[in-house]
Write a protein that holds these residues in place. Structure first.
Motif, short mmCIF file in Angstrom:
data_model
loop_
_atom_site.label_atom_id
_atom_site.label_comp_id
_atom_site.label_asym_id
_atom_site.label_seq_id
_atom_site.Cartn_x
_atom_site.Cartn_y
_atom_site.Cartn_z
N ASP A 226 0.87 -1.19 0.01
CA ASP A 226 0.04 0.12 -0.14
C ASP A 226 0.78 1.40 0.09
O ASP A 226 0.66 2.18 -0.63
CB ASP A 226 -0.99 0.10 1.23
CG ASP A 226 -1.85 -1.31 1.42
OD1 ASP A 226 -2.00 -1.74 0.27
OD2 ASP A 226 -2.01 -1.65 2.49
N MET A 227 2.06 1.12 0.84
CA MET A 227 2.79 2.32 1.04
C MET A 227 3.44 2.89 -0.43
O MET A 227 3.99 3.99 -0.63
CB MET A 227 3.96 1.96 2.16
CG MET A 227 4.56 3.25 2.59
SD MET A 227 6.22 2.51 1.63
CE MET A 227 7.42 3.68 2.70
N VAL A 228 3.85 1.81 -1.06
CA VAL A 228 4.60 2.15 -2.26
C VAL A 228 3.64 2.20 -3.58
O VAL A 228 4.21 2.15 -4.55
CB VAL A 228 5.90 1.01 -2.60
CG1 VAL A 228 6.97 1.17 -1.59
CG2 VAL A 228 5.35 -0.34 -2.78
N GLY A 229 2.52 1.99 -3.24
CA GLY A 229 1.47 2.13 -4.39
C GLY A 229 1.30 1.07 -5.23
O GLY A 229 1.05 1.15 -6.30
N LEU A 230 1.74 -0.23 -4.85
CA LEU A 230 1.54 -1.46 -5.64
C LEU A 230 -0.02 -1.78 -5.85
O LEU A 230 -0.30 -2.30 -6.60
CB LEU A 230 2.29 -2.67 -5.07
CG LEU A 230 3.80 -2.67 -5.67
CD1 LEU A 230 4.73 -3.62 -4.62
CD2 LEU A 230 4.19 -2.77 -7.11
N ASP A 247 1.15 2.06 -11.52
CA ASP A 247 1.37 2.88 -12.62
C ASP A 247 2.99 2.82 -13.32
O ASP A 247 3.09 2.66 -14.55
CB ASP A 247 0.83 4.41 -12.42
CG ASP A 247 -0.61 4.16 -12.06
OD1 ASP A 247 -1.13 3.21 -12.75
OD2 ASP A 247 -1.08 5.22 -11.44
N ASP A 248 3.97 3.12 -12.32
CA ASP A 248 5.35 3.03 -12.84
C ASP A 248 5.67 1.76 -13.64
O ASP A 248 6.29 1.80 -14.80
CB ASP A 248 6.22 3.35 -11.73
CG ASP A 248 6.15 4.82 -11.31
OD1 ASP A 248 5.55 5.60 -11.79
OD2 ASP A 248 6.53 5.17 -10.11
N ILE A 249 5.30 0.71 -12.99
CA ILE A 249 5.81 -0.57 -13.29
C ILE A 249 4.92 -0.91 -14.38
O ILE A 249 5.67 -1.60 -15.68
CB ILE A 249 5.39 -1.72 -12.32
CG1 ILE A 249 6.61 -1.58 -11.17
CG2 ILE A 249 5.98 -3.09 -12.83
CD1 ILE A 249 6.28 -2.40 -9.63
N LYS A 250 3.62 -0.59 -14.75
CA LYS A 250 2.62 -0.92 -15.68
C LYS A 250 3.31 -0.24 -17.07
O LYS A 250 3.39 -0.60 -17.93
CB LYS A 250 1.04 -0.37 -15.54
CG LYS A 250 0.34 -0.61 -16.64
CD LYS A 250 -1.10 -0.30 -15.96
CE LYS A 250 -2.21 -0.34 -17.27
NZ LYS A 250 -2.22 0.92 -17.65
N GLY A 251 3.78 1.23 -16.87
CA GLY A 251 4.45 1.85 -17.81
C GLY A 251 5.46 1.19 -18.43
O GLY A 251 5.81 1.36 -19.52
N TYR A 256 8.42 -2.22 -22.62
CA TYR A 256 9.12 -3.08 -23.00
C TYR A 256 8.29 -3.98 -24.03
O TYR A 256 9.04 -4.39 -24.99
CB TYR A 256 9.29 -3.95 -21.59
CG TYR A 256 9.93 -5.37 -22.03
CD1 TYR A 256 10.97 -5.66 -22.45
CD2 TYR A 256 8.82 -6.34 -21.73
CE1 TYR A 256 11.32 -6.98 -22.89
CE2 TYR A 256 9.12 -7.90 -22.04
CZ TYR A 256 10.61 -8.14 -22.25
OH TYR A 256 10.86 -9.64 -22.62
N ILE A 257 7.14 -4.11 -23.91
CA ILE A 257 6.15 -4.65 -24.90
C ILE A 257 6.70 -4.03 -26.02
O ILE A 257 6.59 -4.74 -27.21
CB ILE A 257 4.76 -4.82 -24.58
CG1 ILE A 257 4.71 -5.69 -23.31
CG2 ILE A 257 3.86 -5.38 -25.56
CD1 ILE A 257 3.22 -5.61 -22.51
N GLY A 258 6.26 -2.59 -26.30
CA GLY A 258 6.62 -2.13 -27.15
C GLY A 258 7.75 -2.29 -28.01
O GLY A 258 7.99 -2.26 -29.33
N ASP A 259 9.01 -2.13 -27.34
CA ASP A 259 10.38 -2.29 -27.93
C ASP A 259 10.57 -3.60 -28.32
O ASP A 259 10.87 -4.06 -29.45
CB ASP A 259 11.33 -2.16 -26.80
CG ASP A 259 11.47 -0.76 -26.32
OD1 ASP A 259 10.81 0.40 -27.06
OD2 ASP A 259 12.00 -0.61 -25.31
#
Ligand code: KIV
Length: 272
Positions: A226-230, A247-251, A256-259
């Motif tokens: 919760d504290m790190v927004g996972l 959001d950071d990890i999803k981005g 990566y998928i795009g690359d």
């Protein structure tokens, strides 16, 4: 040749009690795996809780009830391998201590023996007094947990603030005194009015660790995810989010998928 191993002063239950006496706040956070334990320990956290909240954030269950003693031991073993300094406390899961004090002692012994953890935590007040005393006979430190006790969610029906009424508040103060007398080294107080948490903290001599209990407790605890927004869906007012990792990890994964799809990854310098 001499090998100089850096001296690390480990946090013990006595250190926590000294911190309370000195008015130094205690910082506690959950961890369930080796890598996270290494990070929070390196950051200087005082206490790591291998919480049964692993049932929610690691396994995806709706409540803490399904997690087993074997699964808690697995998480605790992973955490212990990553820790040099912090005190590691492990939750006794639902069903591993409520039956009788012998069962409670056996469960606590399994956690300590199989994981190498330093203490256990269990939920409840006067109703678990005998179990606490029996666990202590084996030299195992016990942390209490009052207020919102998630293992009893089906008894209460909601995750709302506890002990708002006078009779429940009075019972909580009495329970905190009973836990202290029984030998608990500290007590977590979850989701109760700040004024009540402050009163309890001033009444008893062992440290209180609050979550949703205001600033008057001797320490604070948050669930790491919760504290790190996972986690995203869980947003109680007591939660301060320090990152938005979902959001950071999803981005990052989207990039990566795009690359990969565009053949940008791997490039020549990333190949042999
Ligand atoms: O399991 C857990 O994470 C806990 C904290 C909320 C105190 O018990």
């Amino acid at each position: 040749m001499s090998i100089h191993k850096k001296e690390i002063k480990r946090v013990t239950t006595h250190v926590l009690q000294e911190m309370k006496r000195n008015g130094e706040k205690i910082a506690m956070i959950t961890a369930y795996d080796f890598t996270t334990a290494k990070i929070v320990d390196a950051a200087g956290i005082d206490v790591i809780l291998v919480g049964d909240s692993a049932s929610n954030v690691m396994a995806g269950h709706e409540t803490t009830l399904p997690i087993t003693l074997d699964q808690m031991i697995y998480h605790a073993q992973s955490v212990i391998r990553g820790v040099d300094r912090a005190l590691v406390v492990v939750d006794l899961p639902f069903g591993s201590y409520q039956g009788n004090s012998k069962e409670a002692l056996n469960s606590a012994i399994r956690i300590m023996k199989e994981s190498g953890a330093h203490a256990v935590k269990l939920e409840g007040g006067r109703e678990v007094k005998e179990s606490i005393e029996r666990i202590l006979t084996a030299g195992i430190p016990v942390m209490g947990h009052l207020g919102l006790t998630p293992q009893s969610i089906y008894k209460f029906g909601t995750y709302t603030v506890r002990a708002k009424e006078e009779d429940e508040a009075l019972r909580l103060v009495e329970d905190a005194q009973i836990l202290e007398k029984s030998g608990c080294f500290a007590i977590v107080m979850e989701k109760i009015p700040a004024a009540l948490a402050k009163k309890v903290s001033e009444t008893i001599h062992i440290p209180t660790i609050g979550i949703g209990a205001g600033g008057g407790t001797d320490g604070q605890v948050l669930v790491y995810h919760d504290m790190v927004g996972l986690t995203k869906e869980f947003s109680p007012r007591f939660l301060r989010r320090y990152l938005n990792l979902f959001d950071d990890i999803k981005g990052a994964v989207e990039n990566y998928i795009g690359d990969v799809k565009s053949r940008d990854f791997p490039n020549e310098s990333e190949s042999y």
